[in-house]
Design a protein around this motif. Structure first.
Motif, PDB file in Angstrom:
ATOM      1  N   PRO A   1      15.046   9.498  28.837  1.00 44.50           N
ATOM      2  CA  PRO A   1      15.603  10.786  29.243  1.00 44.50           C
ATOM      3  C   PRO A   1      14.660  11.487  30.227  1.00 44.50           C
ATOM      4  O   PRO A   1      13.468  11.616  29.958  1.00 44.50           O
ATOM      5  CB  PRO A   1      15.689  11.569  27.921  1.00 44.50           C
ATOM      6  CG  PRO A   1      15.471  10.559  26.831  1.00 44.50           C
ATOM      7  CD  PRO A   1      14.630   9.483  27.425  1.00 44.50           C
TER       8      PRO A   1
ATOM      9  N   THR B   1      16.105  16.505  33.257  1.00 43.53           N
ATOM     10  CA  THR B   1      17.438  17.102  33.185  1.00 43.53           C
ATOM     11  C   THR B   1      18.247  16.563  32.004  1.00 43.53           C
ATOM     12  O   THR B   1      19.336  17.070  31.732  1.00 43.53           O
ATOM     13  CB  THR B   1      18.223  16.819  34.486  1.00 43.53           C
ATOM     14  OG1 THR B   1      18.422  15.416  34.617  1.00 43.53           O
ATOM     15  CG2 THR B   1      17.471  17.334  35.692  1.00 43.53           C
ATOM     16  N   GLY B   2      17.736  15.519  31.347  1.00 42.01           N
ATOM     17  CA  GLY B   2      18.476  14.878  30.270  1.00 42.01           C
ATOM     18  C   GLY B   2      19.284  13.691  30.739  1.00 42.01           C
ATOM     19  O   GLY B   2      20.041  13.099  29.968  1.00 42.01           O
TER      20      GLY B   2
ATOM     21  N   PRO C   1      10.025  14.371  28.582  1.00 36.39           N
ATOM     22  CA  PRO C   1      10.610  15.279  27.587  1.00 36.39           C
ATOM     23  C   PRO C   1      10.406  14.848  26.136  1.00 36.39           C
ATOM     24  O   PRO C   1      10.111  15.670  25.268  1.00 36.39           O
ATOM     25  CB  PRO C   1      12.093  15.292  27.959  1.00 36.39           C
ATOM     26  CG  PRO C   1      12.098  15.024  29.419  1.00 36.39           C
ATOM     27  CD  PRO C   1      10.978  14.042  29.655  1.00 36.39           C
TER      28      PRO C   1
ATOM     29  N   PHE D   1      21.401  13.674  23.028  1.00 35.91           N
ATOM     30  CA  PHE D   1      21.316  12.887  24.258  1.00 35.91           C
ATOM     31  C   PHE D   1      22.401  11.803  24.279  1.00 35.91           C
ATOM     32  O   PHE D   1      23.138  11.642  25.262  1.00 35.91           O
ATOM     33  CB  PHE D   1      19.919  12.278  24.351  1.00 35.91           C
ATOM     34  CG  PHE D   1      19.726  11.255  25.424  1.00 35.91           C
ATOM     35  CD1 PHE D   1      19.630  11.626  26.762  1.00 35.91           C
ATOM     36  CD2 PHE D   1      19.608   9.901  25.112  1.00 35.91           C
ATOM     37  CE1 PHE D   1      19.443  10.673  27.758  1.00 35.91           C
ATOM     38  CE2 PHE D   1      19.407   8.955  26.093  1.00 35.91           C
ATOM     39  CZ  PHE D   1      19.329   9.336  27.428  1.00 35.91           C
TER      40      PHE D   1
ATOM     41  N   ASN E   1      18.012  20.512  28.398  1.00 33.92           N
ATOM     42  CA  ASN E   1      17.577  19.207  27.908  1.00 33.92           C
ATOM     43  C   ASN E   1      17.291  19.343  26.408  1.00 33.92           C
ATOM     44  O   ASN E   1      16.498  20.192  26.001  1.00 33.92           O
ATOM     45  CB  ASN E   1      16.302  18.801  28.659  1.00 33.92           C
ATOM     46  CG  ASN E   1      15.774  17.442  28.253  1.00 33.92           C
ATOM     47  OD1 ASN E   1      15.627  17.145  27.079  1.00 33.92           O
ATOM     48  ND2 ASN E   1      15.440  16.618  29.227  1.00 33.92           N
TER      49      ASN E   1
ATOM     50  N   TYR F   1      15.557  17.659  24.231  1.00 29.52           N
ATOM     51  CA  TYR F   1      14.160  17.464  23.838  1.00 29.52           C
ATOM     52  C   TYR F   1      13.327  18.686  24.204  1.00 29.52           C
ATOM     53  O   TYR F   1      12.538  19.193  23.395  1.00 29.52           O
ATOM     54  CB  TYR F   1      13.585  16.227  24.530  1.00 29.52           C
ATOM     55  CG  TYR F   1      14.326  14.957  24.219  1.00 29.52           C
ATOM     56  CD1 TYR F   1      14.061  14.221  23.069  1.00 29.52           C
ATOM     57  CD2 TYR F   1      15.320  14.486  25.075  1.00 29.52           C
ATOM     58  CE1 TYR F   1      14.747  13.062  22.777  1.00 29.52           C
ATOM     59  CE2 TYR F   1      16.019  13.324  24.797  1.00 29.52           C
ATOM     60  CZ  TYR F   1      15.735  12.617  23.644  1.00 29.52           C
ATOM     61  OH  TYR F   1      16.441  11.472  23.361  1.00 29.52           O
TER      62      TYR F   1
ATOM     63  N   TYR G   1       7.233  20.855  35.368  1.00 29.89           N
ATOM     64  CA  TYR G   1       8.564  21.414  35.167  1.00 29.89           C
ATOM     65  C   TYR G   1       8.839  22.562  36.130  1.00 29.89           C
ATOM     66  O   TYR G   1       9.893  22.614  36.774  1.00 29.89           O
ATOM     67  CB  TYR G   1       8.706  21.889  33.717  1.00 29.89           C
ATOM     68  CG  TYR G   1      10.099  22.359  33.360  1.00 29.89           C
ATOM     69  CD1 TYR G   1      11.044  21.467  32.869  1.00 29.89           C
ATOM     70  CD2 TYR G   1      10.476  23.694  33.496  1.00 29.89           C
ATOM     71  CE1 TYR G   1      12.323  21.888  32.540  1.00 29.89           C
ATOM     72  CE2 TYR G   1      11.752  24.124  33.168  1.00 29.89           C
ATOM     73  CZ  TYR G   1      12.669  23.219  32.690  1.00 29.89           C
ATOM     74  OH  TYR G   1      13.936  23.645  32.367  1.00 29.89           O
TER      75      TYR G   1
END
Length: 455
Positions: free
Chosen positions: A29, A32-33, A121, A232, A362, A364, A428
């Motif tokens: 991931p 942004t996921g 993440p 996710f 996201n 996480y 980030y």
């Protein structure tokens, strides 16, 4: 159902053999996921689990851009060096929509010295959970994830619309908690639940939310890392199922003008590992001091964490007065107008709900950030403000109103950075600045409508 809590690689091999898996999706991931990684033949995965990817793969923005200079490269080497990926066997799931038997396995990211890559993440969430572990605490979370079903739309200049259901009509009014409105999309949700069952996801209740075509899925409470993995996986799953029914599923915070935004409400509590007692309740059942300190931590640090809870320009369109989304950091019992809610519950189930987080966050990063806020609250014994017992929408805005403001607050909050990792915060914020700069290149319809001939 397989117990994956202590799934070893030998057990993973047996499982892959039993499922007759021929391909493995090796997933990482990103910020942004998005699922990055490689697809390997089963034999190649078995022979060599030492897959590598450039470390910047997990540190790019939603547009795929990277900074050209600045603090980003104080953390990430400009030489585009590799990170080493290690499969987490506990995450192994089938890909139920694949034609050939295929598995998907999430990987952790390590540097050449064997240390977790701090800006990945999953690493950030592991780091925060480790701080709880060091105190003898186990955090417990339960996300509630909202999303919209929308008609297929290949033109980004055109507004999104609700999809057509079994009746042949699209929703034209709000249908909160309507069973019939959910049943309009029975064929889709039958696939979603079938996929979730095959993937052994921890999903609970499906409801129709307030917006036209807006749904919510609830997850059973569990440990943070495993639930972040499930969110996710679920996002991938519902998007795929929607495409197969000629519609889109979107987790944008505010996809349709005039409709409520989508959130990821996160219920959270902490268990004392020695006693098994909910840290938020005293032995007599009353709220503990840790309960109030946790709330105090959320109140103090949520404004600085907003760039993590609301990560895009679009995210801040959701946070408006009287829109079922919070505008401040008030707290209250069984009060959905506040940003921090304590649902009615038995003492052993006492928990705190963070209602600020958007569905676009996201999972996480969002779980790491909300747990970090509460952790700092307990460690620093931060007392909360008095409980809000009325309508919190009548109060002042206490949250940043834009991504730019949120990024400034995040950069300035050193205590939060110390918990999440300074290198993560640096990477980030630099990525988000790139995204914001890209957005500012776009001229919106509002600007053309109101400014073209009037200014």
């Amino acid at each position: 159902m397989v117990d994956r809590n202590n799934f070893t690689f030998s057990e993973l091999e047996s499982w892959l053999q039993a499922q007759r898996v021929t391909e493995i999706e090796c997933l990482v991931p990103d910020l942004t996921g998005v699922a990055r990684g490689k697809i390997l033949p089963r034999q190649k995965f078995t022979e060599d689990r030492g897959m590598r990817l450039p470390e910047a793969v997990v540190a790019m923005g939603v547009t795929g851009e990277f900074p050209e200079e600045g603090p980003y490269y104080d953390v990430i080497s400009p030489n585009d060096r590799d990170m080493h990926l290690r499969a987490d066997p506990t995450t192994a799931r089938l890909v139920p929509w694949a034609v050939d038997p295929t598995a998907q396995i999430i990987h952790d990211c390590f540097d050449r010295d064997g240390e977790l890559v701090p800006f990945a993440p999953r690493s950030v969430l592991r780091r925060v959970c480790g701080l709880f572990e060091a105190e003898g605490w186990s955090p417990v979370v339960a996300p509630e994830l909202e999303f919209y079903l929308v008609a297929r739309n290949s033109d980004p200049d055109m507004p999104l619309k609700p999809p057509v259901g079994r009746s042949g009509r699209a929703e034209t009014s709000r249908q909160a908690y309507s069973i019939d409105a959910v049943n309009e999309f029975d064929p889709l949700f039958e696939d979603v639940y079938e996929y979730c069952e095959k993937m052994e996801l921890n999903v609970d209740t499906l409801i129709h939310e307030v917006g036209a075509g807006q749904m919510e899925i609830n997850f059973f409470h569990a440990a943070p890392l495993g639930l972040a993995d499930e969110v996710f996986f679920f996002k991938r799953t519902v998007r795929e199922a929607a495409l197969r029914h000629d519609m889109f599923a979107t987790f944008m915070a505010k996809p349709i003008a005039g409709e409520p935004g989508s959130a990821m409400h996160v219920h959270q509590s902490v268990v004392n590992q020695k006693t098994g007692r909910n840290l938020f309740s005293n032995t007599d059942g009353s709220p503990s001091k840790e309960f109030f300190w946790y709330i105090g931590g959320l109140q103090k640090y949520i404004p600085a964490a907003m760039a993590l809870f609301a990560p895009y320009v679009n995210s801040y369109r959701r946070l408006a007065r009287h829109t079922a989304a919070p505008i401040n950091i008030q707290w209250g019992t069984d009060n959905r107008t506040v940003g921090i809610r304590s649902p009615l519950a038995e003492p052993n189930a006492r928990r705190i709900e963070n209602r600020v987080i958007g569905a676009d966050a996201n999972p996480y990063v969002a779980l790491a950030a909300t747990l970090a806020c509460g952790y700092l609250g307990i460690k620093n014994q931060i007392e909360p403000t008095p409980e809000c017992k009325g309508d919190a929408y009548l109060g002042d805005f206490q949250l940043p109103r834009s991504l730019g403001e949120a990024l400034t607050l995040l950069r300035e909050e050193k205590e939060l950075a110390a918990v999440l990792g300074e290198s993560f915060v640096s990477v980030y914020t630099e990525i988000k600045e790139i995204e914001y700069a890209e957005f500012m290149k776009v001229i919106s319809p509002w600007e053309r409508e109101h400014l073209l001939l009037h200014v």
